[in-house]
Structures are given as C-alpha cells and as structure tokens.
Design an enzyme around this catalytic site. Structure first.
Site, PDB file in Angstrom:
ATOM      1  N   LEU A  31      52.117  11.067  39.704  1.00 45.98           N
ATOM      2  CA  LEU A  31      52.613  11.678  40.931  1.00 45.98           C
ATOM      3  C   LEU A  31      54.086  11.326  41.087  1.00 45.98           C
ATOM      4  O   LEU A  31      54.449  10.221  41.496  1.00 45.98           O
ATOM      5  CB  LEU A  31      51.803  11.189  42.133  1.00 45.98           C
ATOM      6  CG  LEU A  31      50.289  11.466  42.072  1.00 45.98           C
ATOM      7  CD1 LEU A  31      49.609  10.900  43.325  1.00 45.98           C
ATOM      8  CD2 LEU A  31      50.007  12.955  41.936  1.00 45.98           C
ATOM      9  N   ASP A  32      54.949  12.270  40.729  1.00 48.38           N
ATOM     10  CA  ASP A  32      56.386  12.029  40.698  1.00 48.38           C
ATOM     11  C   ASP A  32      56.969  11.941  42.109  1.00 48.38           C
ATOM     12  O   ASP A  32      56.687  12.786  42.960  1.00 48.38           O
ATOM     13  CB  ASP A  32      57.065  13.166  39.927  1.00 48.38           C
ATOM     14  CG  ASP A  32      58.570  13.056  39.932  1.00 48.38           C
ATOM     15  OD1 ASP A  32      59.089  12.158  39.253  1.00 48.38           O
ATOM     16  OD2 ASP A  32      59.219  13.850  40.638  1.00 48.38           O
ATOM     17  N   ALA A  33      57.779  10.910  42.336  1.00 48.40           N
ATOM     18  CA  ALA A  33      58.524  10.751  43.604  1.00 48.40           C
ATOM     19  C   ALA A  33      57.631  10.961  44.817  1.00 48.40           C
ATOM     20  O   ALA A  33      58.044  11.536  45.819  1.00 48.40           O
ATOM     21  CB  ALA A  33      59.703  11.740  43.632  1.00 48.40           C
TER      22      ALA A  33
END
Length: 606
Positions: A234-236
């Site tokens: 889960l990016d950023a």
C-alpha cells in the site's frame, strides 16, 4: 451470492461505521459482499505465514531487458535461471500504464503496461514465485479516466477527487515534497478549480470520503490478490484521508480503511499479505500494525538510514539503541517487519528524527553529495525546507569510489548480512543483489534524482558480468546468495524466532537470534569499522559464514561478519530430548494400542 459469514458482516459493519455515515453502511456491505463473490479465489492459495525461507526481491518490471521479448518474460527467465534457490517472493513495482514518476502516476489500475507485457506474463512468474504487487491508491494520474471524468463533470466520477480553496490555511498538512499542495485545473465549462496534489501536479489525490471510491479500491485490491498478488504493498497509504485543520496523515479513518481491506482479503482470499509503506518517524510507522488487525508487515524505514549512519561514522551506538527497542512492537500473530536497506526510492531521513540530531542528518546529506548523490527536500509548512531523502545507490553510499572490488564487496556484504540476520522478512532491491553502483548518467540525462538507483540493464551484458570472476557484480551476487542460503537453512532466522540486541563496543553491532522450538541459537557480530576488533562471548560454536570454530574469543578483520551457531551443551540437548519425548508420549497416550511402545520408551529413558 454465496454463503455469508455473519462474523465477517459484523466486522464490516463495525469498521465502516467508524468512517462513513450510517445511511451508507447497509448498501456498502451489500456491494462488498458482491465484490467478494466476484473475486473469490478458491482453495489453492496457501494461507501459511512467512518463515525464514521468505526473501523478497524488489524490482521494476523492466530493469532487465533483451531484444524482442517482453521485459516481464525476461525477468521470469532470469529469475528462474539465477534466483530460484534464493528468492521466494518477487515484488514488481507499479506495472500499470503511467504518465510520470517511473510508474507511480498510474493511469489505469487494472491493466498491465503493454511495454512490460501482460497479465499472462505475471501468471507465468507466479507459477514459480510468490508475487507482490503495488497498490498506488492514494493518488492517480491526471491522464486517467478518473481525472478526465471529474474535470468534464461526468456524474460517475463526481466527488472522486478533492477540491480545495487556496485562500484557506493548509499549513498543518504534512508534506513529503516541496512542490505545491494545490494544483489549478480548468474544467470543461472554462471555470478554474484547485485539486489536492500531495506528491506532484501529475498525482491527483483521491477522495476516500466518497463511498464509491472505497468500493473502487476494494475491487482493485481483490483483483490484484486474485491475479497472483500474495503480498500487496500500500503505497503512501498514510495520506489517504484529508481533513482540513489536521496534518492529513495517519488519520483514524486511514487506519480503519486498512483494517477493512485486511478483513475483506482475509475472508475472500486468505493468505494475502498487506504491507504498508509509510516513510515517517519510526513510532508513526509501526502504528500500522494496529492491534494485529491492520498491516501484516510494515516497511522498516529506520533500518536503512541508521545502518548507513553506523557505517559512515563507524559507530553502532544509535543503531543499537534503536534496535534494542524493537522486540515488543510486532508481537501479534502474523505480523512482522519488512526489512530493507535499498529500494527504488532514496534513503528516507524522517524515520531518524527521534534517533539522530539534525547535525547527523546534515552530515549524511553532505556525504551523499560528496559521493555524487543528491538530496531531496520536504516542505515544513512554514516556508522552510529540510532534507527528506538521500538519493544514492546504497553500495555507493557505503563505499569510496577508489576502494578495491574486494573492499567494496566486504563493506557492502557486511551491511546486507545485517539485513538478512535482522528480525523480520528481508527484501533485497535488485540493484543491491546485482552489485550496481550510482547511475550518474541516468540521473543527469533525466533530471530525476531517484534515477541514480534505477538503471536499466541488458540481459546479455549483465550475465557476462555475473560470470566474470572477480567483478563487483559477481562478488556481490555470489556472496549474497551464500548468505541467503545460510539464512534459509536455520530456524533461528525465522521471523517468529526471537532477537536480542546486546552491546560489545561502539565498533561492533551484535544480535542474537534464537528459535525456542529447536534450540537453534546464532550470535551475529558485525565489525562496522576499518580497524580489527576483538570480542568475547561465553559460548562455543561455529561461524556459519567462514566455517571457523569459535571457542569464546575472536578477532574480526575490518568489515568482517560472523554468524556463530551455538553448540548445544548437554543440558540443552537433554531439554530438547525431553520436549521431543513429551510430545511423543502425549500422542501415544491417545491410543491404548500403543502400550507396548510406551513401555519401550520408558525403558530407553532408564
């Protein structure tokens, strides 16, 4: 609709009610159950948790290429030929159509970039390796249908994005960039609006206050999991919930949405692992474990800068201080740390804020620039900027340009051995595994700082270098494969095994890993200095790396590492035998037909 698990529905209701108004809950649950039926995977995915054999590889889909073949197919060829005995999981960085930021401005979440190949290439890879996919769901490209639809007043995309008013006060918003937070757009009718852009003008933040956006995210996550993504990054993700007057990071709604995603994945496609990427101070980062109901793994963002600091200063005290406080943080079942030293991004400095003074971060920035790297800055909200990220290849950061191949290899493998021994699951960036150095041409030609560590490699040239004995690539690659083989064969290195960090001297970093089930115990001592160091331990055993017997004292050469496997003493052997015998006896007592065998075991004891 298939049979509904009532506990699952109650959990959905509880989590949704913490984020959305009551009137939306019933409809959301109905639609989530429908999505679950749409993507339900079946029984053939293993739900077993990670163990000591799990080693992740981080790579772009096109890092290695060859003529007339899709890069994903080339990656599959290379991995099967060279990595099957070393790597269990392959993390492919964003592999979707994109407009900028080397993949992180996604145009379409559901398609594979045709330059890389197609979903069939992903399926071929997943037949041999566990796969990890990126979910870049905080923001989307301005070239996407979502943004185009919003600008053109398409009713379907109403409220998909976040409008803002420049005259309001946004000073409390935490920024990972120095670019403007708000970006102007012209709508189809000619009026101007401003959209929230946390990362860049081409990365438009998504509005999770809209329940339809939540459903879109669930559909995307389930598609990834059903298409082979056993792990999902889960990016950023800390930035997904915006509330004016707050920092707009780590909001309770963000945590509850992640818990909701995990609940859905656990129910629909068991065995899927959620990994959160939050490049923030350490205590904020580990909050994403929740109460064992949020992320399965969190990126260990403090490890890269603190390890680099220890090597540059030849002083392990800060690294030791931080590491001694880790043991109690990931104690929930099926949670652990996702450890790395290098990645496609730079070396984040924010995770060091509670461990290093500003002058130490300034020193690291100066060393990075001296070694031809770059420093990226963040906006502090008060008109000032501060170092956010060091953009440099990790091997180049640790070594000097005029060091010999032998010395570069020794320094770099010492750092990688620390990564591989550390509590959690290790992840190796492909350019670390392949012994790459700074790609200055790539950085200068593109004008993008992070390109210094994203070089594209041609398969034939790469394999020739790997086969050249004495080359930096060959020495690093084969040295790492040896360390990985040792790690994967010893229970003490399992994420479930214990870790004790102890102090020997400021030049030595020392950890002990131990598996209570097998009594396997390994003391890992790292000489993080340019001078020989002597140490003493009240144990006997053998160094698994060098093969040398250890009888209580050893002198380590500069940058030398030993993994000393303890020799079991008689009481420990007896304890292990007693535990084994107890298990056998408990099993045998369940059957009267085994009385004679029990008597035989009793005689053996006497």
């Amino acid at each position: 609709m298939g049979a509904v698990n009532p506990e699952f529905v109650l959990r959905l209701e509880s989590l949704l009610s913490r984020v959305y108004p009551k009137e939306h809950i019933g409809d959301l649950i109905k639609k989530i159950l429908h999505l679950g039926d749409k993507w339900r995977y079946g029984e053939h995915r293993s739900s077993e948790w990670v163990d000591g054999t799990n080693v992740y590889l981080i790579t772009y889909g096109d890092t290695i290429s060859q003529p007339d073949r899709p890069p994903l197919a080339t990656l599959n060829d290379f991995a099967q030929k060279h990595l099957k005995d070393s790597i269990s999981d392959i993390h492919i960085l964003p592999m979707y159509p994109y407009s900028s930021d080397d993949g992180f401005s996604v145009i379409d979440y559901r398609r594979i970039d045709e330059h890389l190949g197609g979903w069939s290439d992903i399926h071929h890879l997943s037949a041999h390796f566990n796969m990890m996919f990126d979910c870049v769901i905080n923001h989307i490209s301005r070239s996407s249908d979502w943004v185009k639809g919003y600008i053109n007043d398409d009713p379907y995309y109403r409220d998909y994005l976040i409008e803002a008013k420049p005259e309001l006060d946004y000073s409390r918003v935490v920024r990972p960039r120095a670019s403007p937070l708000l970006t102007p757009f012209i709508k189809a009718d000619g009026t101007q609006l401003y959209l929230w852009t946390t990362f860049s003008e081409d990365q438009i933040d998504i509005n999770f206050k809209n329940p339809q956006v939540l459903l879109e995210s669930i559909d995307v996550l389930l598609q990834y999991a059903a298409s082979g993504g056993q792990s999902i990054r889960l990016d950023a993700i800390g930035y997904i919930w915006k509330e004016l007057g707050t920092t707009c990071i780590h909001r309770p709604q963000a945590h509850n949405i992640i818990k909701l995603w995990r609940t859905i994945l656990d129910e629909v496609i068991p065995g899927t692992r959620i990994i959160t990427e939050t490049n923030v101070p350490h205590h904020e980062n580990i909050s994403y474990f929740g109460e064992g109901d949020e992320a399965h793994m969190v990126y260990q963002f403090a490890l890269p800068p603190l390890t680099l600091h220890a090597f540059l200063r030849e002083d392990t005290r800060k690294l030791t201080q931080w590491a001694q406080g880790l043991n109690a943080e990931a104690h929930y079942p099926k949670t652990t740390y996702f450890n790395f030293l290098s990645s496609h991004d730079g070396i984040g400095l924010r995770p060091t804020e509670t461990f290093l003074h500003d002058d130490e971060r300034k020193y690291m920035a100066q060393e990075t620039q001296r070694k031809e790297g770059r420093v990226s800055y963040k906006d502090n909200g008060d008109g000032t900027h501060s170092p956010y990220e060091l953009n440099i290849n990790y091997l180049s950061a640790l070594t000097e340009a005029n060091d010999s191949v032998e010395l570069k290899t020794r320094k770099f493998l010492a750092a990688q051995a620390l990564l591989l021994a550390f509590l959690g699951v290790p992840a190796l960036y492909i350019h670390s595994l392949l012994g790459s150095e700074n790609d200055l041409d790539g950085m200068h030609q593109s004008g993008i700082n992070r390109r210094i560590n994203r070089k594209k490699l041609k398969l034939d040239e790469l394999e020739k270098e790997l086969e050249t004995k004495g080359s930096l690539r060959s020495e690093v690659f084969n040295g790492l494969k040896k360390l990985i083989a040792i790690r994967r064969s010893r229970p003490a290195f399992s994420p479930q095994a214990g870790q004790r960090v102890f102090e020997l001297s400021e030049k030595l970093f020392a950890i002990e890993r131990f598996d209570p089930k097998t009594d396997n115990r390994i003391s890992c001592i790292f000489n993080i200095s340019s001078q020989s160091q002597t140490f003493k331990l009240a144990v006997e055993g053998e160094d698994l790396i060098g093969g040398e017997a250890f009888t209580g004292q050893m002198r380590l050469q500069p940058w030398q590492v030993v993994w000393i496997e303890h020799k079991l003493k008689a009481p420990e052997k007896l304890g292990g035998l007693r535990r084994w015998r107890r298990k056998i006896m408990i099993s045998l007592k369940k059957s009267k037909a085994n009385r004679l065998l029990r008597r035989g075991l009793g005689k053996a004891k006497r």
